[in-house]
Design a protein around this motif. Structure first.
Motif, PDB file in Angstrom:
ATOM      1  N   VAL A 151      39.570  20.867 -33.005  1.00  0.00           N
ATOM      2  CA  VAL A 151      39.786  22.279 -32.706  1.00  0.00           C
ATOM      3  C   VAL A 151      40.649  22.402 -31.463  1.00  0.00           C
ATOM      4  O   VAL A 151      40.725  21.488 -30.643  1.00  0.00           O
ATOM      5  CB  VAL A 151      38.448  23.033 -32.497  1.00  0.00           C
ATOM      6  N   ASN A 152      41.306  23.531 -31.330  1.00  0.00           N
ATOM      7  CA  ASN A 152      42.181  23.804 -30.199  1.00  0.00           C
ATOM      8  C   ASN A 152      41.341  24.203 -29.004  1.00  0.00           C
ATOM      9  O   ASN A 152      41.076  25.374 -28.772  1.00  0.00           O
ATOM     10  CB  ASN A 152      43.164  24.913 -30.563  1.00  0.00           C
ATOM     11  N   SER A 153      40.909  23.209 -28.259  1.00  0.00           N
ATOM     12  CA  SER A 153      39.998  23.451 -27.145  1.00  0.00           C
ATOM     13  C   SER A 153      40.717  23.865 -25.880  1.00  0.00           C
ATOM     14  O   SER A 153      40.098  24.354 -24.945  1.00  0.00           O
ATOM     15  CB  SER A 153      39.175  22.203 -26.859  1.00  0.00           C
ATOM     16  N   GLY A 154      42.012  23.642 -25.809  1.00  0.00           N
ATOM     17  CA  GLY A 154      42.746  23.964 -24.594  1.00  0.00           C
ATOM     18  C   GLY A 154      42.810  22.809 -23.623  1.00  0.00           C
ATOM     19  O   GLY A 154      43.572  22.838 -22.660  1.00  0.00           O
ATOM     20  N   ALA A 155      42.005  21.765 -23.860  1.00  0.00           N
ATOM     21  CA  ALA A 155      42.005  20.601 -22.967  1.00  0.00           C
ATOM     22  C   ALA A 155      41.485  19.402 -23.739  1.00  0.00           C
ATOM     23  O   ALA A 155      40.278  19.199 -23.845  1.00  0.00           O
ATOM     24  CB  ALA A 155      41.149  20.852 -21.725  1.00  0.00           C
ATOM     25  N   GLY A 156      42.368  18.632 -24.323  1.00  0.00           N
ATOM     26  CA  GLY A 156      41.934  17.458 -25.054  1.00  0.00           C
ATOM     27  C   GLY A 156      41.439  17.800 -26.449  1.00  0.00           C
ATOM     28  O   GLY A 156      41.692  18.879 -26.978  1.00  0.00           O
ATOM     29  N   THR A 157      40.731  16.848 -27.017  1.00  0.00           N
ATOM     30  CA  THR A 157      40.228  16.988 -28.381  1.00  0.00           C
ATOM     31  C   THR A 157      38.762  17.352 -28.370  1.00  0.00           C
ATOM     32  O   THR A 157      37.981  16.789 -27.614  1.00  0.00           O
ATOM     33  CB  THR A 157      40.418  15.678 -29.164  1.00  0.00           C
ATOM     34  N   ALA A 158      38.395  18.295 -29.226  1.00  0.00           N
ATOM     35  CA  ALA A 158      36.988  18.678 -29.373  1.00  0.00           C
ATOM     36  C   ALA A 158      36.703  18.875 -30.847  1.00  0.00           C
ATOM     37  O   ALA A 158      37.590  19.205 -31.634  1.00  0.00           O
ATOM     38  CB  ALA A 158      36.689  19.951 -28.594  1.00  0.00           C
ATOM     39  N   THR A 159      35.457  18.663 -31.239  1.00  0.00           N
ATOM     40  CA  THR A 159      35.010  18.938 -32.604  1.00  0.00           C
ATOM     41  C   THR A 159      33.637  19.575 -32.541  1.00  0.00           C
ATOM     42  O   THR A 159      32.871  19.347 -31.589  1.00  0.00           O
ATOM     43  CB  THR A 159      34.926  17.664 -33.462  1.00  0.00           C
ATOM     44  N   PHE A 160      33.318  20.353 -33.557  1.00  0.00           N
ATOM     45  CA  PHE A 160      31.989  20.952 -33.622  1.00  0.00           C
ATOM     46  C   PHE A 160      30.914  19.880 -33.764  1.00  0.00           C
ATOM     47  O   PHE A 160      29.829  20.000 -33.190  1.00  0.00           O
ATOM     48  CB  PHE A 160      31.907  21.931 -34.793  1.00  0.00           C
ATOM     49  N   GLN A 161      31.194  18.844 -34.536  1.00  0.00           N
ATOM     50  CA  GLN A 161      30.195  17.804 -34.748  1.00  0.00           C
ATOM     51  C   GLN A 161      29.812  17.137 -33.429  1.00  0.00           C
ATOM     52  O   GLN A 161      28.627  16.934 -33.135  1.00  0.00           O
ATOM     53  CB  GLN A 161      30.731  16.754 -35.730  1.00  0.00           C
ATOM     54  N   ALA A 162      30.817  16.790 -32.620  1.00  0.00           N
ATOM     55  CA  ALA A 162      30.535  16.152 -31.336  1.00  0.00           C
ATOM     56  C   ALA A 162      29.773  17.093 -30.413  1.00  0.00           C
ATOM     57  O   ALA A 162      28.818  16.681 -29.733  1.00  0.00           O
ATOM     58  CB  ALA A 162      31.836  15.696 -30.687  1.00  0.00           C
ATOM     59  N   ALA A 163      30.186  18.361 -30.380  1.00  0.00           N
ATOM     60  CA  ALA A 163      29.505  19.328 -29.518  1.00  0.00           C
ATOM     61  C   ALA A 163      28.074  19.552 -29.964  1.00  0.00           C
ATOM     62  O   ALA A 163      27.162  19.688 -29.138  1.00  0.00           O
ATOM     63  CB  ALA A 163      30.277  20.644 -29.509  1.00  0.00           C
TER      64      ALA A 163
END
Length: 365
Positions: free
Chosen positions: A188-200
């Motif tokens: 997802v477009n987190s604005g800083a690096g890579t993010a995913t819902f699964q990881a969160a």
């Protein structure tokens, strides 16, 4: 749709680990600077264990902020075998109750509802025309989030049949679970690096047992939840944030916008919604009462009632010497009234061995 004129006071920001006085066992690198206004700076994350996830700007996971307490470490709530029944008026709506964050602690929820006379020993609705509102965050961290959702859905039908109602608001953990199920490891477009819902979701206490039992009807129910409601002069929300103003200048507009965002099924849009729902602490410290008034002036009501931020952290009690000497979890008697009496906090910190709160409104100071 008209967007809200205000975006909330400049003092508002997303909570970081330094916003909490974290217990020693969480290994926080340093306490929150009480002399720093929340709007002045956003301290960085400082735990190498989380570096790999590259947390997005404006969002801080809360697993370490709100540590998971295993079932064996949680004090069991004693239930009065003969609870007093909720008072029933002869005409008009019944008494109004609100429930703070549950986070999968089904046994504690059942005990608290019985204590207030809302359900019987079998777990069935017995409060007639009473009105019950859950403030969101049904899953994650605790052992049976799906069991909590099933209970709330069942009580909704039973209460309606008896002339009352049982309703629920959207919390940030409902958005998180929806996102983890729908989008998984999609970046997802987190604005800083890579993010995913699964990881969160995993970082914020996601339970495999909940995901395994999650069914379509649970997802549909969560996706239709309102974000804001006003009842008897009480403005009910999940998060102690003014970010709701970003989504509309009326209750109807906010709820429509949230539902439409979820329906479009765009991972970036849902992530942005989730990120804003994680914001907290807008109503404490200097300017907190003005932040509450900005919501009340826009959406109505004379007091705001919220969950999300545990009362022990709002009071700065967690990690204190008194707690270490007395042992056990934080001591929570009931809701916390603050911000010049305009805000009522309902998250008693059940995930940290605090208390799952069920409270009748109006609440006397």
């Amino acid at each position: 749709m008209t967007q809200g004129a205000g975006q909330g006071p400049e003092a508002e920001r997303t909570a970081t680990l330094r916003d909490f006085r974290v217990p020693a066992y969480v290994h926080e690198t340093g306490p929150y600077d009480q002399n720093t206004h929340p709007g002045n700076a956003t301290p960085p994350l400082e735990d190498a264990r989380e570096d790999a996830l590259e947390h997005p700007e404006g969002y801080t996971p809360t697993q370490r902020d709100l540590p998971v307490i295993k079932r064996g470490d949680t004090l069991q709530v004693a239930v009065d075998p003969a609870p007093a029944a909720a008072p029933q008026p002869s005409t008009g709506p019944g008494p109004l109750f609100v429930v703070g964050d549950v986070h999968g602690y089904l046994d504690e929820l059942l005990a608290a509802l019985r204590e207030k006379g809302l359900i019987d020993e079998a777990g069935n609705w017995c409060a007639g025309t009473a009105r019950l509102w859950f403030l969101g965050d049904f899953t994650d961290r605790g052992p049976d989030g799906i069991g909590v959702i099933d209970l709330v859905m069942r009580l909704s039908a039973e209460a309606a049949a008896a002339g009352g109602y049982c309703k629920a608001l959207m919390g940030n953990h409902e958005l998180l679970l929806l996102g983890a199920k729908r989008f998984g490891d999609t970046p997802v477009n987190s604005g800083a690096g890579t993010a995913t819902f699964q990881a969160a979701w995993l970082l914020n206490g996601g339970q495999k047992n909940d995901m395994d039992r999650l069914q379509d009807h649970h997802l549909q129910w969560m996706a239709r939840l309102d974000a804001v409601e006003e009842v008897d002069g009480h403005l009910l929300v999940h998060s102690d944030t003014t970010a709701y103003l970003d989504y509309g200048d009326s209750i109807e507009a906010v709820n429509d916008t949230v539902r439409e965002t979820i329906t479009r099924n765009d991972a970036d849009e849902v992530w942005d919604l989730f990120r804003k729902f994680t914001k907290r602490f807008s109503f404490r410290d200097e300017g907190g009462a003005d932040a509450v008034r900005s919501l009340l002036d826009t959406y109505g009501g004379t007091r705001i009632v919220h969950g999300h931020s545990p009362i022990p952290y709002l009071l700065g009690e967690v990690g204190s010497e008194e707690e270490d000497e007395n042992g056990g979890g934080p001591h929570v008697e009931g809701p916390h009234v603050y911000a010049d009496g305009l805000a009522i906090a309902m998250d008693g910190g059940v995930t940290m061995a605090g208390k799952l709160l069920v409270q009748q409104l109006p609440l006397d100071d």
